[in-house]
Write a protein that holds these residues in place. Sequence first.
Motif, mmCIF file in Angstrom:
data_model
loop_
_atom_site.group_PDB
_atom_site.id
_atom_site.type_symbol
_atom_site.label_atom_id
_atom_site.label_comp_id
_atom_site.label_asym_id
_atom_site.label_seq_id
_atom_site.Cartn_x
_atom_site.Cartn_y
_atom_site.Cartn_z
ATOM 1 N N SER A 126 1.025 -1.187 0.033
ATOM 2 C CA SER A 126 0.150 -0.002 -0.068
ATOM 3 C C SER A 126 0.814 1.332 -0.053
ATOM 4 O O SER A 126 1.479 1.573 1.079
ATOM 5 C CB SER A 126 -0.832 0.069 1.267
ATOM 6 O OG SER A 126 -1.697 1.379 1.110
ATOM 7 N N THR B 185 0.009 4.235 -0.324
ATOM 8 C CA THR B 185 -0.281 5.352 0.504
ATOM 9 C C THR B 185 0.171 5.286 1.985
ATOM 10 O O THR B 185 0.450 6.154 2.575
ATOM 11 C CB THR B 185 -1.928 5.686 0.538
ATOM 12 O OG1 THR B 185 -2.039 5.760 -0.985
ATOM 13 C CG2 THR B 185 -2.392 6.666 1.004
ATOM 14 N N ALA B 186 -0.223 4.219 2.479
ATOM 15 C CA ALA B 186 -0.092 3.791 3.748
ATOM 16 C C ALA B 186 1.480 3.774 3.957
ATOM 17 O O ALA B 186 1.855 4.346 5.253
ATOM 18 C CB ALA B 186 -0.502 2.233 4.200
ATOM 19 N N SER C 178 3.608 6.502 6.481
ATOM 20 C CA SER C 178 4.536 5.913 7.515
ATOM 21 C C SER C 178 5.592 6.595 7.718
ATOM 22 O O SER C 178 6.652 6.327 8.590
ATOM 23 C CB SER C 178 4.509 4.285 7.769
ATOM 24 O OG SER C 178 3.206 3.751 7.889
#
Length: 326
Positions: A197, A199-200, A204
């Motif tokens: 992911s 985006t994740a 992070s």
Amino acid sequence: MKDWRYWFAEQRGTLTALAIFVVMFIIYTSNHPAGFTPNVVQTAANKGVLLAFVAMAQTLVVITAGIDLSVGMIFLLTNCLASWLVLGTPQATALGVIAVLAAGALCGAINGAIVIYGRLQPIVATIATGAVYFGLALLLRPFPGGSVNEGLADALTGRILGVVPASLVALAVVILVVWVPFRRSVYGRAAYAAGSSETAAYMSGMPIRRGKFMAYTLAGLVAAIGGLFLTFFTYTGEAAYASGNAYTLFSIAAVVLGGVSLFGGKGSAIGAVFGALAFRTIGDLLFVFDLDPLWQPLFQGIILLVAVSLGAFALFRVRNRLEWFQ
């Protein structure tokens, strides 16, 4: 989940590819007229290693949720370049090898820059760059020709102690020097995270762009190593468009056979290597069983279709996307 169960779940694709390869190779050697001999093993290893390098290069891109349709053309370009540069004195040969590897890494870096900073889809970008790389290969070798340092070629395509294929040792060294450090590095984890992911991973604070750029650059480098070995095996360079396309498609099949998800974020280059060796052995089986050459592309196409479908079938079993990456 216990440690051993977690490890097994993580390595299931690699272990499956290894099992398929072992079974196929036993069938192959059992039906080969010469049987299980060092010469048979060496020949099979030399052919399998070429696809293994291209499959490893493909894996580096696939784990980022991309796909590299130029990897076969980088393979051809570096083969043609090596047929010009990797010859002469030991010093000249060493410089030629460095130049070929640098050219492959540069091709991979260009792919990465276009995808990351140009924000183009990997499949579109690499179709375009692949055409450019093939054009350069054709410019270098409009006709098959060239040469290579025979001493180096014989050393890397022969047998160590008369038994172990040197090409397999070289493949293991590349895995240890290129893949393992990358897999354990921050950039390697960022590449996996981008595939899971993006985006994740970005939220992070992971170095997504640098991780993806490193993956594409190393993919070009490993494909160049494959191009070098093609020159060592054939003693020549050839810009064969059909061959480049075939290696690209077969590398995708090998990646999926090796348990690498085409959706990104899951898999290992080691699994892709075993997938490549298994796929190549399946092709050798068609030859051993004397299948009509006209039918061989059909069966290879069916195998390719089944291999690519395996990832989709596996995805149907998960209840949500997060479970796919556990």
